[in-house]
Design an enzyme around this catalytic site. Structure first.
Site, PDB file in Angstrom:
ATOM      1  N   GLY A   1     -23.782  22.764  44.708  1.00 29.03           N
ATOM      2  CA  GLY A   1     -24.308  21.683  45.332  1.00 29.03           C
ATOM      3  C   GLY A   1     -24.465  20.505  44.363  1.00 29.03           C
TER       4      GLY A   1
ATOM      5  CB  THR B   1     -24.823  16.206  35.324  1.00 24.84           C
ATOM      6  OG1 THR B   1     -24.083  15.653  36.741  1.00 24.84           O
ATOM      7  CG2 THR B   1     -24.812  17.639  35.427  1.00 24.84           C
ATOM      8  CG  ASP B   2     -27.164  11.907  32.072  1.00 24.36           C
ATOM      9  OD1 ASP B   2     -28.554  12.277  32.735  1.00 24.36           O
ATOM     10  OD2 ASP B   2     -27.413  11.824  30.860  1.00 24.36           O
ATOM     11  CB  SER B   3     -21.522  12.175  35.092  1.00 28.55           C
ATOM     12  OG  SER B   3     -21.548  13.295  35.395  1.00 28.55           O
TER      13      SER B   3
ATOM     14  CE1 TYR C   1     -15.444  16.884  41.122  1.00 27.34           C
ATOM     15  CE2 TYR C   1     -16.418  17.178  43.257  1.00 27.34           C
ATOM     16  CZ  TYR C   1     -16.586  17.571  41.892  1.00 27.34           C
ATOM     17  OH  TYR C   1     -17.122  18.338  41.179  1.00 27.34           O
TER      18      TYR C   1
END
Length: 266
Positions: A194, A198-200, A161
């Site tokens: 930063g 979010t859910d993920s 990522y």
């Protein structure tokens, strides 16, 4: 409401937002809708996109359309830009925000996953930017790239990522110079975020780190303001700016703090 009055320029603006079925992208779609923009949103899941479009229309979007697309597929990035140009008659804002799922774990040599993630998180961005550039040029438009603190500093568990976000920062930083030298009227805003709630993201870091998470709706609004005021960079939350600065001045301190802000379970 004062903010919505203050950005009148977004009324009727033609906007394409990627990764808009959930998280920050979904919140951006709603903010643009409240500003009275014309919106095209994209993500992979048609059903969810449909619901987001309905909500956008109820919040005040002048127009709202969706197109389901998979950014790992080489034809889809162009297809999405073409669809937006056709539906809206041009683009004032291209907001690149989508990411592919990636494990939050030690690197175990999965090169294929990293290649796939590069396609989604990086190559599709530059493909869409290039495709949209002529229309953005015509309309004194803005290119808004959602990046991450992990594109400025390194951190454990996110090697694939992080590499995609470093690539984005390098590419769009370089492109910004070229546009300036060509006296182009297109602005590029790169947004360094930063940890956002979010859910993920929360699913991955729960129990692993105590780093505070910030609200997606607030992050979304800050990104939109950065794009519409044509600022080259956004740091959100504000202290991410200091983290980036201190990394070069105090590298060993930064490394120590980074490695100690995670609970490593072998």
């Amino acid at each position: 409401e004062a903010i919505y009055g203050g950005l009148n320029s977004l009324k009727g603006a033609r906007v394409l937002v990627t990764g808009a079925s959930t998280g920050i992208g979904e919140q951006m779609a709603y903010h643009y809708a409240r500003f009275g923009a014309k919106i095209v949103i994209t993500a992979r899941r048609e059903k969810v996109l449909q619901q987001v479009v309905e909500k956008c229309l109820s919040l005040g979007a002048q127009k709202a359309f969706y197109i389901a697309a998979d950014m790992a597929n080489e034809a889809d990035p162009d297809k999405v830009v073409d669809y937006a140009l056709e539906k809206l008659g041009g683009l004032d804002y291209l907001v690149l925000n989508h990411i592919g799922p990636s494990p939050f774990s030690m690197w175990k040599g999965d090169v294929d996953h990293t290649k796939w993630l590069m396609k989604v998180n990086f190559f599709s961005y530059i493909q869409m930017a290039w495709k949209a550039l002529p229309s953005l040029e015509q309309n004194k438009g803005s290119l808004v790239v959602v990046s991450s603190l992990l594109g400025k500093i390194t951190s454990p568990f996110v090697a694939p990522y992080s590499s995609t976000k470093f690539a984005l920062n390098g590419f769009f930083g370089s492109l910004r110079h070229e546009l300036a030298m060509k006296k182009s009227n297109v602005s590029i805003s790169v947004c360094t975020l930063g940890l956002i709630d979010t859910d993920s993201a929360m699913e991955k870091v729960r129990g692993v780190t105590d780093v505070p998470a910030y609200p997606a709706t607030d992050a979304a609004l800050n990104i939109i303001i950065t794009g519409s005021t044509r600022q080259p960079e956004l740091f959100y939350p504000w202290f991410t700016y200091f983290i980036v600065i201190t990394k070069d001045w105090f590298p060993s301190l930064t490394d120590y703090m980074t490695q100690n802000s995670y609970n490593y379970i072998p």
